[in-house]
Design a protein around this motif. Sequence first.
Motif, PDB file in Angstrom:
ATOM      1  N   UNK A  44      -0.550   6.892  -2.374  1.00 29.17           N
ATOM      2  CA  UNK A  44       0.634   7.623  -2.015  1.00 29.17           C
ATOM      3  C   UNK A  44       0.992   8.454  -3.192  1.00 29.17           C
ATOM      4  N   UNK A  45       1.113   9.561  -3.037  1.00 31.43           N
ATOM      5  CA  UNK A  45       1.547  10.374  -4.059  1.00 31.43           C
ATOM      6  C   UNK A  45       2.925  10.997  -4.097  1.00 31.43           C
ATOM      7  N   UNK A  46       3.610  10.992  -5.180  1.00 26.37           N
ATOM      8  CA  UNK A  46       4.905  11.544  -5.209  1.00 26.37           C
ATOM      9  C   UNK A  46       4.667  12.439  -6.329  1.00 26.37           C
ATOM     10  N   UNK A  47       4.798  14.087  -5.665  1.00 30.18           N
ATOM     11  CA  UNK A  47       4.460  15.218  -6.527  1.00 30.18           C
ATOM     12  C   UNK A  47       5.288  15.632  -7.508  1.00 30.18           C
ATOM     13  N   UNK A  48       6.712  15.657  -6.917  1.00 30.53           N
ATOM     14  CA  UNK A  48       7.490  16.120  -7.843  1.00 30.53           C
ATOM     15  C   UNK A  48       8.594  14.661  -8.047  1.00 30.53           C
ATOM     16  N   UNK A  49       8.214  13.839  -9.012  1.00 30.12           N
ATOM     17  CA  UNK A  49       8.686  12.389  -8.790  1.00 30.12           C
ATOM     18  C   UNK A  49      10.273  12.442  -9.493  1.00 30.12           C
ATOM     19  N   UNK A  50      10.581  13.142 -10.401  1.00 29.83           N
ATOM     20  CA  UNK A  50      11.906  12.957 -11.003  1.00 29.83           C
ATOM     21  C   UNK A  50      11.916  11.537 -11.666  1.00 29.83           C
ATOM     22  N   UNK A  51      13.120  10.662 -10.965  1.00 31.12           N
ATOM     23  CA  UNK A  51      13.141   9.386 -11.653  1.00 31.12           C
ATOM     24  C   UNK A  51      12.321   8.518 -10.988  1.00 31.12           C
ATOM     25  N   UNK A  52      11.552   8.815 -10.216  1.00 37.43           N
ATOM     26  CA  UNK A  52      10.581   7.877  -9.303  1.00 37.43           C
ATOM     27  C   UNK A  52      11.022   7.160  -8.301  1.00 37.43           C
ATOM     28  N   UNK A  53      12.152   7.458  -8.001  1.00 37.52           N
ATOM     29  CA  UNK A  53      12.741   6.593  -6.857  1.00 37.52           C
ATOM     30  C   UNK A  53      11.912   6.330  -5.813  1.00 37.52           C
ATOM     31  N   UNK A  54      11.219   7.308  -5.074  1.00 37.77           N
ATOM     32  CA  UNK A  54      10.425   7.031  -3.963  1.00 37.77           C
ATOM     33  C   UNK A  54       9.198   6.398  -4.366  1.00 37.77           C
TER      34      UNK A  54
ATOM     35  N   UNK B  34       1.359   0.072  -1.162  1.00 38.20           N
ATOM     36  CA  UNK B  34       0.439   0.985  -0.947  1.00 38.20           C
ATOM     37  C   UNK B  34      -0.705   0.407  -2.264  1.00 38.20           C
ATOM     38  N   UNK B  35      -2.029   1.075  -1.835  1.00 38.31           N
ATOM     39  CA  UNK B  35      -3.169   0.752  -2.711  1.00 38.31           C
ATOM     40  C   UNK B  35      -2.724   1.168  -4.035  1.00 38.31           C
ATOM     41  N   UNK B  36      -2.333   2.390  -4.123  1.00 43.68           N
ATOM     42  CA  UNK B  36      -2.038   3.140  -5.469  1.00 43.68           C
ATOM     43  C   UNK B  36      -0.975   4.063  -5.145  1.00 43.68           C
ATOM     44  N   UNK B  37      -0.494   4.459  -6.237  1.00 48.38           N
ATOM     45  CA  UNK B  37       0.592   5.441  -6.385  1.00 48.38           C
ATOM     46  C   UNK B  37       0.247   6.415  -7.242  1.00 48.38           C
TER      47      UNK B  37
ATOM     48  N   UNK C 119      -2.371  19.220  -7.794  1.00 42.31           N
ATOM     49  CA  UNK C 119      -2.690  19.054  -6.507  1.00 42.31           C
ATOM     50  C   UNK C 119      -4.125  19.588  -5.934  1.00 42.31           C
ATOM     51  N   UNK C 120      -4.833  20.701  -6.693  1.00 45.60           N
ATOM     52  CA  UNK C 120      -6.259  20.943  -6.744  1.00 45.60           C
ATOM     53  C   UNK C 120      -6.992  19.689  -7.294  1.00 45.60           C
ATOM     54  N   UNK C 121      -6.549  18.821  -7.976  1.00 45.48           N
ATOM     55  CA  UNK C 121      -7.617  17.787  -8.762  1.00 45.48           C
ATOM     56  C   UNK C 121      -7.185  16.614  -8.229  1.00 45.48           C
ATOM     57  N   UNK C 122      -6.514  16.114  -7.200  1.00 49.67           N
ATOM     58  CA  UNK C 122      -6.188  14.800  -6.690  1.00 49.67           C
ATOM     59  C   UNK C 122      -6.377  14.852  -4.979  1.00 49.67           C
ATOM     60  N   UNK C 123      -6.406  13.686  -4.368  1.00 48.55           N
ATOM     61  CA  UNK C 123      -6.558  13.574  -3.018  1.00 48.55           C
ATOM     62  C   UNK C 123      -6.006  12.092  -2.913  1.00 48.55           C
ATOM     63  N   UNK C 124      -5.811  11.805  -1.464  1.00 45.49           N
ATOM     64  CA  UNK C 124      -5.107  10.600  -1.081  1.00 45.49           C
ATOM     65  C   UNK C 124      -4.654  10.737   0.436  1.00 45.49           C
ATOM     66  N   UNK C 125      -3.948   9.756   0.891  1.00 49.47           N
ATOM     67  CA  UNK C 125      -3.496   9.672   2.288  1.00 49.47           C
ATOM     68  C   UNK C 125      -2.246  10.381   2.522  1.00 49.47           C
ATOM     69  N   UNK C 126      -1.142   9.964   1.618  1.00 48.05           N
ATOM     70  CA  UNK C 126       0.374  10.381   1.971  1.00 48.05           C
ATOM     71  C   UNK C 126       0.749  11.035   0.658  1.00 48.05           C
ATOM     72  N   UNK C 127       1.315  12.325   1.006  1.00 49.37           N
ATOM     73  CA  UNK C 127       1.644  13.386  -0.128  1.00 49.37           C
ATOM     74  C   UNK C 127       3.159  13.404   0.186  1.00 49.37           C
ATOM     75  N   UNK C 128       4.051  13.028  -0.729  1.00 43.10           N
ATOM     76  CA  UNK C 128       5.277  13.326  -0.511  1.00 43.10           C
ATOM     77  C   UNK C 128       5.833  14.205  -1.419  1.00 43.10           C
TER      78      UNK C 128
END
Length: 332
Positions: free
Chosen positions: A31-41, A49-52, A199-208
């Motif tokens: 799971x990726x939180x790309x604009x995470x702010x305080x990290x709430x999500x 998940x396996x990894x954030x 985003x050009x350097x990472x990959x995963x399953x769920x992008x938020x």
Amino acid sequence: MNYIGSKHRLSSFIQDTIYSVCGQDLSDLVFCDLFAGTGAVGRVFKSQVKAVIANDLEFYSYVLNRNYIGNYKSFEYNDLIENLNSLPLQKGFIAAQYGEGGVGNRLYFSKHNAQKIDSIRTEVEKWYGNKAISTDVYYFLLASLLESADKIANTASVYGSYLKTIKPRAAKGMVITPATFEITKTAHQVFQEDGNELITKISGDILYIDPPYNVRQYGANYHILNTIAKYNIFAPRGKTGLPIYNKSAYCSKKTVVSSFEQLIKNAQFKYIFVSYSNEGLMSPSVIKKVMEQYGRYDVKTTSYKRFRADKTASRHHKASSTIEYLHILEKQ
């Protein structure tokens, strides 16, 4: 923390929507939180998940996410917190530039609290420089300081300006409380990069994706938190003491659509979820047009109470509630 665009109150809506699309068992997914702010999500999904992967361009956000997401093993901290709370006051950069009685009398903090912040920030850096604490503990203590300082800041929730007099809450003496994080079996990744480049350097399953949605720059609205986190010496500009700060392409009408489209195009994730307000620079129809080029599109909406600071900051907004769109793409 009081934070513009925080999804803490919307976490159940976001979680339920992701479950409905991806299933409730996310244990094998990244799971990726790309604009995470305080990290709430990211915090909601950390144990599921396996990894954030958490990312934000602002350093204060990196500190918070490096602690709440990056830290996943337990360690002792009670003695450290007690030590920091008992330190004598020290006049440093925060007291001189952003405290009561300092240069320009910028009332972001009372005199006592500004000096307390300086003494604690200096001590944490000394411990880290002397290798008395690990990197994990370092970011835990910095996150604890940022959140504790935010609680007694003399502002109307954001740091674009300060109040003319010290309010009762800001007059209380700051006490460091631990920024406790969730323990997990697996490690996570935290970045401080431009989202369109990462985003050009990472990959995963769920992008938020929860990008800035209007012209307010987070680097300006939360500059004090960056200054405490970095503790770098610079010449503050103007009445509010602004530093030179990051500017996001998502805060400009000229660049937001092209940046968003590039992001969606380059995303190497099967499922993409985009949080965006009805008051944003991009209309729902524009977002749909961009996303549906790359797969199966859907959208969910919910209504929630406006962020408190907005009521005075934007007089032309008379609505008491905001509609949040969660745009959904199954990329093909």
